[in-house]
Design an enzyme around this catalytic site. Sequence first.
Site, PDB file in Angstrom:
ATOM      1  N   SER A 124       0.787  -1.443   0.081  1.00 62.74           N
ATOM      2  CA  SER A 124       0.370   0.081   0.326  1.00 62.74           C
ATOM      3  C   SER A 124       0.731   1.266   0.406  1.00 62.74           C
ATOM      4  O   SER A 124       1.625   1.581   0.516  1.00 62.74           O
ATOM      5  CB  SER A 124      -0.874   0.075   1.216  1.00 62.74           C
ATOM      6  OG  SER A 124      -1.446   1.373   1.373  1.00 62.74           O
ATOM      7  N   TYR A 149      -1.817  -1.208  10.820  1.00 60.78           N
ATOM      8  CA  TYR A 149      -2.741  -1.816   9.696  1.00 60.78           C
ATOM      9  C   TYR A 149      -0.776  -1.360   8.894  1.00 60.78           C
ATOM     10  O   TYR A 149      -0.553  -2.155   8.007  1.00 60.78           O
ATOM     11  CB  TYR A 149      -3.380  -1.108   9.036  1.00 60.78           C
ATOM     12  CG  TYR A 149      -3.452  -1.579   7.703  1.00 60.78           C
ATOM     13  CD1 TYR A 149      -4.046  -2.836   7.131  1.00 60.78           C
ATOM     14  CD2 TYR A 149      -3.441  -0.569   7.011  1.00 60.78           C
ATOM     15  CE1 TYR A 149      -4.305  -2.869   5.965  1.00 60.78           C
ATOM     16  CE2 TYR A 149      -3.535  -0.829   5.697  1.00 60.78           C
ATOM     17  CZ  TYR A 149      -3.955  -1.802   4.940  1.00 60.78           C
ATOM     18  OH  TYR A 149      -4.123  -2.255   3.372  1.00 60.78           O
ATOM     19  N   LYS A 153       1.864  -3.716   6.830  1.00 62.80           N
ATOM     20  CA  LYS A 153       2.609  -3.629   5.597  1.00 62.80           C
ATOM     21  C   LYS A 153       3.975  -3.579   4.694  1.00 62.80           C
ATOM     22  O   LYS A 153       4.673  -3.794   4.381  1.00 62.80           O
ATOM     23  CB  LYS A 153       1.464  -2.757   4.251  1.00 62.80           C
ATOM     24  CG  LYS A 153       0.069  -2.906   3.941  1.00 62.80           C
ATOM     25  CD  LYS A 153      -0.382  -3.468   3.392  1.00 62.80           C
ATOM     26  CE  LYS A 153      -1.288  -4.498   3.604  1.00 62.80           C
ATOM     27  NZ  LYS A 153      -2.254  -5.732   3.365  1.00 62.80           N
TER      28      LYS A 153
HETATM   29  P1  NAD Z   1     -11.328  -7.282   1.535  1.00 62.97           P
HETATM   30  O1  NAD Z   1     -11.679  -6.782   3.097  1.00 62.97           O
HETATM   31  O2  NAD Z   1     -11.864  -6.583   0.199  1.00 62.97           O
HETATM   32  O3  NAD Z   1     -10.305  -8.594   0.778  1.00 62.97           O
HETATM   33  C1  NAD Z   1      -9.391  -9.527   1.734  1.00 62.97           C
HETATM   34  C2  NAD Z   1     -10.044 -10.727   1.460  1.00 62.97           C
HETATM   35  O4  NAD Z   1      -9.061 -11.797   2.385  1.00 62.97           O
HETATM   36  C3  NAD Z   1     -11.172 -10.448   2.558  1.00 62.97           C
HETATM   37  O5  NAD Z   1     -12.291 -12.030   1.518  1.00 62.97           O
HETATM   38  C4  NAD Z   1     -11.316 -11.696   4.246  1.00 62.97           C
HETATM   39  O6  NAD Z   1     -11.977 -12.436   3.979  1.00 62.97           O
HETATM   40  C5  NAD Z   1      -9.521 -12.661   3.629  1.00 62.97           C
HETATM   41  N1  NAD Z   1      -9.064 -12.941   4.739  1.00 62.97           N
HETATM   42  C6  NAD Z   1      -8.371 -11.754   5.383  1.00 62.97           C
HETATM   43  N2  NAD Z   1      -7.708 -12.742   6.240  1.00 62.97           N
HETATM   44  C7  NAD Z   1      -7.669 -14.023   5.725  1.00 62.97           C
HETATM   45  C8  NAD Z   1      -6.891 -14.886   6.153  1.00 62.97           C
HETATM   46  N3  NAD Z   1      -5.805 -15.344   7.705  1.00 62.97           N
HETATM   47  N4  NAD Z   1      -7.532 -16.476   5.408  1.00 62.97           N
HETATM   48  C9  NAD Z   1      -8.114 -16.301   4.370  1.00 62.97           C
HETATM   49  N5  NAD Z   1      -8.337 -15.674   3.880  1.00 62.97           N
HETATM   50  C10 NAD Z   1      -8.739 -14.212   4.791  1.00 62.97           C
HETATM   51  O7  NAD Z   1      -9.417  -6.447   1.111  1.00 62.97           O
HETATM   52  P2  NAD Z   1      -8.989  -5.512  -0.751  1.00 62.97           P
HETATM   53  O8  NAD Z   1      -9.802  -4.112  -0.178  1.00 62.97           O
HETATM   54  O9  NAD Z   1      -9.943  -6.632  -1.128  1.00 62.97           O
HETATM   55  O10 NAD Z   1      -7.465  -5.790  -0.191  1.00 62.97           O
HETATM   56  C11 NAD Z   1      -6.901  -6.877  -0.433  1.00 62.97           C
HETATM   57  C12 NAD Z   1      -5.566  -6.815  -0.382  1.00 62.97           C
HETATM   58  O11 NAD Z   1      -5.280  -5.211  -0.582  1.00 62.97           O
HETATM   59  C13 NAD Z   1      -5.037  -6.577   1.275  1.00 62.97           C
HETATM   60  O12 NAD Z   1      -3.872  -7.221   1.828  1.00 62.97           O
HETATM   61  C14 NAD Z   1      -4.928  -5.136   1.680  1.00 62.97           C
HETATM   62  O13 NAD Z   1      -4.440  -4.462   2.610  1.00 62.97           O
HETATM   63  C15 NAD Z   1      -3.987  -4.396   0.652  1.00 62.97           C
HETATM   64  N6  NAD Z   1      -4.693  -2.585   0.205  1.00 62.97           N
HETATM   65  C16 NAD Z   1      -6.249  -2.587  -0.014  1.00 62.97           C
HETATM   66  C17 NAD Z   1      -6.134  -1.094  -0.162  1.00 62.97           C
HETATM   67  C18 NAD Z   1      -8.067  -0.886  -0.335  1.00 62.97           C
HETATM   68  O14 NAD Z   1      -7.819   0.407  -0.136  1.00 62.97           O
HETATM   69  N7  NAD Z   1      -9.000  -1.773  -0.736  1.00 62.97           N
HETATM   70  C19 NAD Z   1      -5.590  -0.878  -0.520  1.00 62.97           C
HETATM   71  C20 NAD Z   1      -3.900  -1.153  -0.072  1.00 62.97           C
HETATM   72  C21 NAD Z   1      -3.871  -2.551  -0.027  1.00 62.97           C
HETATM   73  C1  UD1 Z   2      -7.156   4.658   4.013  1.00 65.31           C
HETATM   74  C2  UD1 Z   2      -5.536   4.403   4.276  1.00 65.31           C
HETATM   75  C3  UD1 Z   2      -4.890   3.362   4.336  1.00 65.31           C
HETATM   76  C4  UD1 Z   2      -5.342   2.810   3.329  1.00 65.31           C
HETATM   77  C5  UD1 Z   2      -6.430   3.318   2.496  1.00 65.31           C
HETATM   78  C6  UD1 Z   2      -7.508   2.581   2.216  1.00 65.31           C
HETATM   79  C7  UD1 Z   2      -5.747   6.146   6.162  1.00 65.31           C
HETATM   80  C8  UD1 Z   2      -5.354   7.200   7.456  1.00 65.31           C
HETATM   81  N1  UD1 Z   2      -4.743   5.983   5.728  1.00 65.31           N
HETATM   82  O1  UD1 Z   2      -6.134   5.848   2.722  1.00 65.31           O
HETATM   83  O2  UD1 Z   2      -3.385   3.110   5.176  1.00 65.31           O
HETATM   84  O3  UD1 Z   2      -4.332   1.570   2.408  1.00 65.31           O
HETATM   85  O4  UD1 Z   2      -7.407   3.746   3.421  1.00 65.31           O
HETATM   86  O5  UD1 Z   2      -7.702   1.200   2.357  1.00 65.31           O
HETATM   87  O6  UD1 Z   2      -6.672   5.350   7.349  1.00 65.31           O
HETATM   88  N2  UD1 Z   2     -12.116  11.398   3.950  1.00 65.31           N
HETATM   89  C9  UD1 Z   2     -13.846  12.220   3.786  1.00 65.31           C
HETATM   90  N3  UD1 Z   2     -14.588  11.546   4.460  1.00 65.31           N
HETATM   91  C10 UD1 Z   2     -14.783  10.167   4.517  1.00 65.31           C
HETATM   92  C11 UD1 Z   2     -13.783   9.539   4.157  1.00 65.31           C
HETATM   93  C12 UD1 Z   2     -12.515  10.106   3.836  1.00 65.31           C
HETATM   94  O7  UD1 Z   2     -13.526  13.241   3.827  1.00 65.31           O
HETATM   95  O8  UD1 Z   2     -15.852  10.179   4.983  1.00 65.31           O
HETATM   96  C13 UD1 Z   2     -11.389  11.412   3.441  1.00 65.31           C
HETATM   97  C14 UD1 Z   2     -10.065  10.987   3.800  1.00 65.31           C
HETATM   98  O9  UD1 Z   2      -9.293  12.650   4.864  1.00 65.31           O
HETATM   99  C15 UD1 Z   2      -8.726  11.379   2.550  1.00 65.31           C
HETATM  100  C16 UD1 Z   2      -9.514  10.795   1.717  1.00 65.31           C
HETATM  101  O10 UD1 Z   2     -10.985  11.185   1.827  1.00 65.31           O
HETATM  102  O11 UD1 Z   2      -8.599  12.624   2.671  1.00 65.31           O
HETATM  103  C17 UD1 Z   2      -9.657   9.246   1.225  1.00 65.31           C
HETATM  104  O12 UD1 Z   2      -9.538   8.170   2.612  1.00 65.31           O
HETATM  105  P1  UD1 Z   2      -9.613   7.007   2.274  1.00 65.31           P
HETATM  106  O13 UD1 Z   2     -10.497   6.791   1.604  1.00 65.31           O
HETATM  107  O14 UD1 Z   2     -10.382   7.124   3.764  1.00 65.31           O
HETATM  108  O15 UD1 Z   2      -8.598   6.437   1.732  1.00 65.31           O
HETATM  109  P2  UD1 Z   2      -6.395   7.418   2.937  1.00 65.31           P
HETATM  110  O16 UD1 Z   2      -7.314   7.888   3.516  1.00 65.31           O
HETATM  111  O17 UD1 Z   2      -6.214   7.794   1.588  1.00 65.31           O
END
Ligand code: NAD
Ligand code: UD1
Length: 338
Positions: A124, A149, A153
Site C-alpha cells: 500500500s 495496519y 504492510k
Molecule cells: P478485502 O477485505 O475485501 O479482501 C481481503 C480478503 O481476505 C477478504 O475476503 C477476507 O475475508 C480475506 N482474509 C483475510 N484474512 C484472511 C486469512 N487469514 N485467510 C484467508 N482469507 C483471509 O480487502 P481488499 O480491499 O480486497 O484488499 C486486498 C488486499 O489489498 C489487502 O491485503 C489490503 O490490505 C490491500 N490493500 C487494500 C487497499 C484498499 O484500499 N482496498 C489499499 C492498499 C492495499
Molecule cells: C486509508 C488508509 C490507508 C489505506 C487506504 C486504503 C488512513 C490514514 N489511511 O487511506 O492506510 O491503505 O485507506 O484502505 O486511514 N474522507 C472524507 N470523508 C470520509 C472518508 C474519507 O473526507 O468519510 C477523505 C479522507 O480524509 C482522505 C480521503 O477522503 O482525504 C480518502 O480517504 P480514505 O478513502 O479513507 O483513504 P486514505 O485515507 O487515503
Amino acid sequence: MKVLVTGGAGYIGSHTTVELIGAGHEVVIVDNLVNADMTCVEGACRICGADIPFEQADCCDAGAMDALFEKYRFDAVIHFAALKAVGESVSKPLEYYRNNLDSLMTVLETMRRHGTPNIVFSSSCTVYGQADRLPVTEQTPRREGSSPYGKSKQMCENILSDTIAAYGDLTAIALRYFNPIGAHPSALIGELPRGTPNNLLPFITQTAAGIREQLSIFGDDYDTPDGTNLRDYIDVVDLAQAHVAALERMFGGRSSEPFEVFNVGTGRAVSVLELVRRFEIVNGVKLNYRIVGRRAGDIVAVWADTARANRELGWTAQRSLDDTLASAWRWEKAVRGM
Ligand code: NAD
Ligand code: UD1
C-alpha cells in the site's frame, strides 16, 4: 498458469480473479470469509462463465495450506488475504499483526515446501506516509507507519525481502496500491464494506443511496489547491490488470531483481471535493455533505509516480475517473436493488 488467489472473495481479489481468467490463467480462490461472503465469488463466476474453484480456509493454517498446495500444484500465489481497516487495527493490533504477518509467512513457507516460485503481494502507498516530495517513486523513503495496519504492510515487505534474499527459490513483486475505487462494469462484483465504511468512495455511494444521511469531508484547511486532501484514485479493474502484468513478468523471467516493488496508481492527484463534485456530475445525483474537522492520522497529499510500472510492467491505468465513478454508483445501486 495455475494461480492461488488468497483473499479472492474480497474486493480487489475478486476483480483480479476475473482479469486472470480473462488472460487465460487458471485460478483457485482461498478465503476464510472473515471480511467477505460469497457474493463476489459468485459474481466472478458469472462474469467469467466458469465455475471458479473456491476453498474456505485460513491462510494462517499451515495444514490447510499444505493440503491446498498438494491438491492443486500452483505456479504462483497472489496474496491479498489481510485485515485492512486502519482504525480497527489501532484497537486490535494483535489481531492485525497475527493475521497479516502470519498469513504471509505461512504462505511463503508452504510455497517453499511445494516448490511454488512466484508471489505477488498487496502492499500500500501507506508505507510512504507523508512524503517530502511528490509524486512518490519506489525510491521515496518509507516512513514509520501511523497504524498497526500500515506497519504490518511495511513488515510484510521486509519479510518478503529477507526471505527472498536468504533462499534462492522465490521471486516476488510487491504492488503498492494507491486508493482503489470503482467496480467491475458488469456491476456483478464490487466493494462490500461491512458496517460504516471508512473509505471515501463507499461513503459517497452509500450517502447517494440514502443509507447514510450525510458525508463528512474531513478538513478543508490543508495546504492544497482547494484545502482538501489529495489522493491518487485508481480504478479497481486497472489495479487488477497490474497483477496480471506482474505475474506475467515473473513467468516470463523478466524480473530484474528477485524482489521488486511497483507503485500502482494513475499519477493524478484528485482532491476530496473534486471527487465529490465529479461523482455528482457523472451520476446526476446530489450529495448531502458538510465540511468537518480533520481526521486524525490523515496525510495531506500522496500520489504516485508510475513510470516504473509503465516501463517495466508495460502497464498503465486506462480508465477515466468519470467511468470509475459511474461504475461505483452502478454497483451500489445493484447491491441495493435500486
Ligand atoms: P478485502 O477485505 O475485501 O479482501 C481481503 C480478503 O481476505 C477478504 O475476503 C477476507 O475475508 C480475506 N482474509 C483475510 N484474512 C484472511 C486469512 N487469514 N485467510 C484467508 N482469507 C483471509 O480487502 P481488499 O480491499 O480486497 O484488499 C486486498 C488486499 O489489498 C489487502 O491485503 C489490503 O490490505 C490491500 N490493500 C487494500 C487497499 C484498499 O484500499 N482496498 C489499499 C492498499 C492495499
Ligand atoms: C486509508 C488508509 C490507508 C489505506 C487506504 C486504503 C488512513 C490514514 N489511511 O487511506 O492506510 O491503505 O485507506 O484502505 O486511514 N474522507 C472524507 N470523508 C470520509 C472518508 C474519507 O473526507 O468519510 C477523505 C479522507 O480524509 C482522505 C480521503 O477522503 O482525504 C480518502 O480517504 P480514505 O478513502 O479513507 O483513504 P486514505 O485515507 O487515503
